[in-house]
Design an enzyme around this catalytic site. Sequence first.
Site, PDB file in Angstrom:
ATOM      1  N   HIS A  26      13.397   3.214   5.011  1.00 12.24           N
ATOM      2  CA  HIS A  26      13.115   5.010   4.680  1.00 12.24           C
ATOM      3  C   HIS A  26      12.307   5.717   5.368  1.00 12.24           C
ATOM      4  O   HIS A  26      11.307   5.694   6.175  1.00 12.24           O
ATOM      5  CB  HIS A  26      11.734   4.612   3.321  1.00 12.24           C
ATOM      6  CG  HIS A  26      12.454   4.069   2.413  1.00 12.24           C
ATOM      7  ND1 HIS A  26      11.445   4.159   0.300  1.00 12.24           N
ATOM      8  CD2 HIS A  26      13.767   3.131   1.742  1.00 12.24           C
ATOM      9  CE1 HIS A  26      12.452   3.164   0.104  1.00 12.24           C
ATOM     10  NE2 HIS A  26      12.943   3.254  -0.639  1.00 12.24           N
ATOM     11  N   TYR A  64       4.483   8.589  -4.502  1.00 14.32           N
ATOM     12  CA  TYR A  64       2.649   8.477  -4.702  1.00 14.32           C
ATOM     13  C   TYR A  64       2.058   9.700  -5.537  1.00 14.32           C
ATOM     14  O   TYR A  64       2.161  11.008  -5.247  1.00 14.32           O
ATOM     15  CB  TYR A  64       1.270   8.463  -3.067  1.00 14.32           C
ATOM     16  CG  TYR A  64       2.021   7.205  -3.107  1.00 14.32           C
ATOM     17  CD1 TYR A  64       1.275   6.424  -2.574  1.00 14.32           C
ATOM     18  CD2 TYR A  64       3.400   7.067  -1.936  1.00 14.32           C
ATOM     19  CE1 TYR A  64       1.235   4.765  -1.866  1.00 14.32           C
ATOM     20  CE2 TYR A  64       3.690   6.023  -0.988  1.00 14.32           C
ATOM     21  CZ  TYR A  64       2.180   4.789  -0.885  1.00 14.32           C
ATOM     22  OH  TYR A  64       2.448   3.694  -0.261  1.00 14.32           O
ATOM     23  N   PRO A 124      -4.183  -1.258  -1.569  1.00 15.99           N
ATOM     24  CA  PRO A 124      -2.714  -1.115  -1.668  1.00 15.99           C
ATOM     25  C   PRO A 124      -2.036   0.241  -1.465  1.00 15.99           C
ATOM     26  O   PRO A 124      -1.098   0.564  -0.853  1.00 15.99           O
ATOM     27  CB  PRO A 124      -2.349  -1.759  -2.464  1.00 15.99           C
ATOM     28  CG  PRO A 124      -3.360  -1.183  -3.683  1.00 15.99           C
ATOM     29  CD  PRO A 124      -4.035  -1.804  -2.345  1.00 15.99           C
ATOM     30  N   LYS A 149      -0.949  -0.862   3.905  1.00 20.51           N
ATOM     31  CA  LYS A 149      -0.655  -2.229   5.490  1.00 20.51           C
ATOM     32  C   LYS A 149      -1.390  -3.408   5.553  1.00 20.51           C
ATOM     33  O   LYS A 149      -1.470  -3.702   5.886  1.00 20.51           O
ATOM     34  CB  LYS A 149      -2.704  -0.908   5.738  1.00 20.51           C
ATOM     35  CG  LYS A 149      -2.256   0.535   6.070  1.00 20.51           C
ATOM     36  CD  LYS A 149      -1.300   1.011   7.240  1.00 20.51           C
ATOM     37  CE  LYS A 149      -0.654   2.327   7.349  1.00 20.51           C
ATOM     38  NZ  LYS A 149       0.817   1.731   7.561  1.00 20.51           N
ATOM     39  N   TYR A 203       1.214   6.232   8.013  1.00 20.17           N
ATOM     40  CA  TYR A 203       2.136   5.238   7.277  1.00 20.17           C
ATOM     41  C   TYR A 203       2.741   4.292   7.983  1.00 20.17           C
ATOM     42  O   TYR A 203       3.317   2.966   7.689  1.00 20.17           O
ATOM     43  CB  TYR A 203       2.398   6.301   6.138  1.00 20.17           C
ATOM     44  CG  TYR A 203       3.343   5.288   4.832  1.00 20.17           C
ATOM     45  CD1 TYR A 203       2.379   5.992   4.088  1.00 20.17           C
ATOM     46  CD2 TYR A 203       4.236   5.397   4.862  1.00 20.17           C
ATOM     47  CE1 TYR A 203       2.461   4.501   2.608  1.00 20.17           C
ATOM     48  CE2 TYR A 203       5.098   4.580   3.728  1.00 20.17           C
ATOM     49  CZ  TYR A 203       4.773   4.670   2.682  1.00 20.17           C
ATOM     50  OH  TYR A 203       4.723   4.189   1.615  1.00 20.17           O
TER      51      TYR A 203
HETATM   52  P1  RFL Z   1      -3.003 -14.337   2.644  1.00 20.11           P
HETATM   53  O1  RFL Z   1      -1.343 -13.954   2.653  1.00 20.11           O
HETATM   54  O2  RFL Z   1      -3.914 -14.197   0.992  1.00 20.11           O
HETATM   55  O3  RFL Z   1      -2.682 -15.784   2.624  1.00 20.11           O
HETATM   56  C1  RFL Z   1      -3.482 -16.737   2.976  1.00 20.11           C
HETATM   57  C2  RFL Z   1      -2.807 -18.333   2.795  1.00 20.11           C
HETATM   58  O4  RFL Z   1      -4.003 -19.081   3.098  1.00 20.11           O
HETATM   59  C3  RFL Z   1      -3.969 -19.445   1.660  1.00 20.11           C
HETATM   60  N1  RFL Z   1      -5.410 -20.420   2.250  1.00 20.11           N
HETATM   61  C4  RFL Z   1      -5.980 -21.675   1.924  1.00 20.11           C
HETATM   62  N2  RFL Z   1      -5.081 -22.595   3.243  1.00 20.11           N
HETATM   63  C5  RFL Z   1      -6.017 -23.621   3.539  1.00 20.11           C
HETATM   64  N3  RFL Z   1      -7.413 -23.993   3.150  1.00 20.11           N
HETATM   65  C6  RFL Z   1      -8.459 -22.999   2.319  1.00 20.11           C
HETATM   66  N4  RFL Z   1      -9.758 -23.159   1.473  1.00 20.11           N
HETATM   67  C7  RFL Z   1      -7.806 -21.842   1.869  1.00 20.11           C
HETATM   68  N5  RFL Z   1      -7.577 -20.607   1.027  1.00 20.11           N
HETATM   69  C8  RFL Z   1      -6.966 -19.862   0.880  1.00 20.11           C
HETATM   70  C9  RFL Z   1      -3.735 -19.551   0.472  1.00 20.11           C
HETATM   71  O5  RFL Z   1      -2.938 -19.976  -0.144  1.00 20.11           O
HETATM   72  C10 RFL Z   1      -2.946 -18.220   1.376  1.00 20.11           C
HETATM   73  O6  RFL Z   1      -1.400 -18.982   1.028  1.00 20.11           O
HETATM   74  O7  RFL Z   1      -3.839 -13.785   3.853  1.00 20.11           O
HETATM   75  P2  RFL Z   1      -2.243 -13.035   4.945  1.00 20.11           P
HETATM   76  O8  RFL Z   1      -1.832 -14.293   5.544  1.00 20.11           O
HETATM   77  O9  RFL Z   1      -3.971 -12.573   6.075  1.00 20.11           O
HETATM   78  O10 RFL Z   1      -1.725 -11.956   4.850  1.00 20.11           O
HETATM   79  C11 RFL Z   1      -2.042 -10.818   4.097  1.00 20.11           C
HETATM   80  C12 RFL Z   1      -1.133 -10.113   3.185  1.00 20.11           C
HETATM   81  O11 RFL Z   1      -1.043 -11.214   1.306  1.00 20.11           O
HETATM   82  C13 RFL Z   1      -1.934  -8.782   2.347  1.00 20.11           C
HETATM   83  O12 RFL Z   1      -3.147  -7.784   2.421  1.00 20.11           O
HETATM   84  C14 RFL Z   1      -0.734  -8.133   1.095  1.00 20.11           C
HETATM   85  O13 RFL Z   1      -0.477  -8.900   0.685  1.00 20.11           O
HETATM   86  C15 RFL Z   1      -1.699  -6.826   0.745  1.00 20.11           C
HETATM   87  N6  RFL Z   1      -0.510  -5.818   0.226  1.00 20.11           N
HETATM   88  C16 RFL Z   1       0.114  -4.677   0.990  1.00 20.11           C
HETATM   89  N7  RFL Z   1       0.534  -5.212   2.391  1.00 20.11           N
HETATM   90  C17 RFL Z   1       1.596  -4.262   3.003  1.00 20.11           C
HETATM   91  O14 RFL Z   1       1.360  -4.415   4.209  1.00 20.11           O
HETATM   92  N8  RFL Z   1       2.361  -3.540   2.390  1.00 20.11           N
HETATM   93  C18 RFL Z   1       1.920  -3.675   0.926  1.00 20.11           C
HETATM   94  O15 RFL Z   1       2.905  -2.064   0.955  1.00 20.11           O
HETATM   95  C19 RFL Z   1       1.231  -4.045   0.060  1.00 20.11           C
HETATM   96  N9  RFL Z   1       1.104  -3.840  -0.929  1.00 20.11           N
HETATM   97  C20 RFL Z   1      -0.386  -5.636  -1.272  1.00 20.11           C
HETATM   98  C21 RFL Z   1       0.326  -4.592  -1.736  1.00 20.11           C
HETATM   99  C22 RFL Z   1      -1.317  -6.656  -1.735  1.00 20.11           C
HETATM  100  C23 RFL Z   1      -1.208  -6.633  -3.155  1.00 20.11           C
HETATM  101  N10 RFL Z   1      -2.276  -6.945  -4.230  1.00 20.11           N
HETATM  102  C24 RFL Z   1      -1.793  -8.235  -5.474  1.00 20.11           C
HETATM  103  C25 RFL Z   1      -3.547  -7.710  -3.650  1.00 20.11           C
HETATM  104  C26 RFL Z   1      -0.207  -4.718  -3.279  1.00 20.11           C
HETATM  105  C27 RFL Z   1      -0.814  -5.618  -3.946  1.00 20.11           C
HETATM  106  C28 RFL Z   1      -0.716  -5.406  -5.257  1.00 20.11           C
HETATM  107  C1  PHB Z   2       4.624  -2.687  -3.328  1.00 18.82           C
HETATM  108  O1  PHB Z   2       6.103  -2.001  -3.540  1.00 18.82           O
HETATM  109  O2  PHB Z   2       4.377  -2.640  -3.735  1.00 18.82           O
HETATM  110  C2  PHB Z   2       4.013  -1.038  -2.778  1.00 18.82           C
HETATM  111  C3  PHB Z   2       4.102  -0.065  -2.244  1.00 18.82           C
HETATM  112  C4  PHB Z   2       3.479   0.596  -1.207  1.00 18.82           C
HETATM  113  C5  PHB Z   2       1.867   1.030  -1.513  1.00 18.82           C
HETATM  114  C6  PHB Z   2       1.668  -0.278  -1.819  1.00 18.82           C
HETATM  115  C7  PHB Z   2       2.427  -1.756  -3.040  1.00 18.82           C
HETATM  116  O3  PHB Z   2       1.591   1.400  -0.676  1.00 18.82           O
END
Ligand code: RFL
Ligand code: PHB
Length: 393
Positions: free
Chosen positions: A72, A201, A293, A297, A385
């Site tokens: 994009h 957005y 979110p 980032k 972004y």
């Molecule tokens: P994670 O993904 O939470 O992984 C942590 C891992 O550690 C394990 N764990 C343990 N293992 C051993 N012993 C323990 N005591 C433990 N406790 C936990 C867990 O099972 C897991 O496997 O952290 P990490 O690796 O730092 O990654 C971070 C990302 O997952 C997170 O920041 C993103 O998902 C955030 N996020 C987005 N990020 C983006 O860059 N672009 C996006 O578009 C975006 N959209 C989002 C998002 C997060 C969302 N939610 C649901 C919070 C959209 C949403 C809705």
């Molecule tokens: C997504 O596709 O899950 C998504 C995209 C953009 C955002 C957050 C989540 O800012």
Amino acid sequence: MRTRVAIVGAGPAGMFLAHLLHLEGIDATVIERRDRAYVEGRVRAGVLEQGTVALMHRLGVADRLMREGLVHGGTNVALDGKLFRIDMAALTGGSTVTVYGQQEVMRDLFDAAEARGLSIVWDASDVALSGIDGDRPHVTWRRDGVTQQLDCDFVVGCDGYHGVSRAAIPRDVLRVFERVYPFGWLGVLADVPPAEHELIYANHERGFALASMRSPTRSRYYIQCALDEEVADWSDDRFWDELCLRLGPDAAAKVTRGPSFEKSIAPLRSFVAEPMRWGRLFLAGDAAHIVPPTGAKGMNLAVSDVTMLSQALTEHYRERSDAGIDHYSARALARVWKAERFSWWFTSVTHRFPTMDGFDRRIQMAELDYLRGSLAAQRALAENYVGLPLEAA
Ligand code: RFL
Ligand code: PHB
């Protein structure tokens, strides 16, 4: 058992780090509380910064990303139903983002880890860190009723916001900075074509909405909701009606409705823990910081943290220099706080806050109207972004 680097958590932070260290020939073991299917099944991030895409190429895990990722060059903002586009590529000298779900990223990282023989311990319960303030750190866990111990040089806490690593830093050392937002995001996945080929957005007086996607046939939509709302109260019909209202008539006309197969509510939070290193423990990713979110980032920050950390560890083992290790926390936090600022700002100008009065609302509308009319304002959004460089220029 012994390794050089023990990595707690097999999310994006842990697995990108495991691959980076493998590339440098540094021995590491990942210890994960859940199984692969669980980690891969979590529906989360969708947008990859250019730096994240570049790292996937460098690690040799970008084949499917190249085939299936949606590049994009712009994004859309809607104010009370009226859309305008920000041409991010034109404003940043050609930078883009790529839509490719975190689930796909994890699948690629796990497949390559298997092929390369990376060491991952699944289903590890009662994970505990010891000796991180001395020379002989180790990690223990239980699996199949047996306690295991891994001795190492360093421990990296990649165990997310609810992990155990951050708590291993003494209370009088750790400083925590936090904002909890008075709303959440209700997210839906449906196998219908996206409304628009780029994201929307939307700021609407009823609340925020986001039109995103996973592929040309799979849409990801979010709407802002109250924290006390239940998923069960949101039938598909109610969700589609509310989404269309908030996106406005032009975008709504392009929304294809269909049955959802995932629906969940996520709270929004800004959070930073400092420092990101204590003794022989490093924190990376959500273990150290959370962003709302809105700026997309979270996963990208996990990637920049572990990129910096792998450089520091490589320097330690190759050049016998600890300069990088000593600088890791300050270096990572400088980038983290800029992403925190951007995510907080983008959340503030696009969401409806319960305490907002007429003045606040008009300031918000003026800010987005300014964004619509000013290339300088658009460039500031665009460069954040698509992802700031690892170091400030
Ligand atoms: P994670 O993904 O939470 O992984 C942590 C891992 O550690 C394990 N764990 C343990 N293992 C051993 N012993 C323990 N005591 C433990 N406790 C936990 C867990 O099972 C897991 O496997 O952290 P990490 O690796 O730092 O990654 C971070 C990302 O997952 C997170 O920041 C993103 O998902 C955030 N996020 C987005 N990020 C983006 O860059 N672009 C996006 O578009 C975006 N959209 C989002 C998002 C997060 C969302 N939610 C649901 C919070 C959209 C949403 C809705
Ligand atoms: C997504 O596709 O899950 C998504 C995209 C953009 C955002 C957050 C989540 O800012």
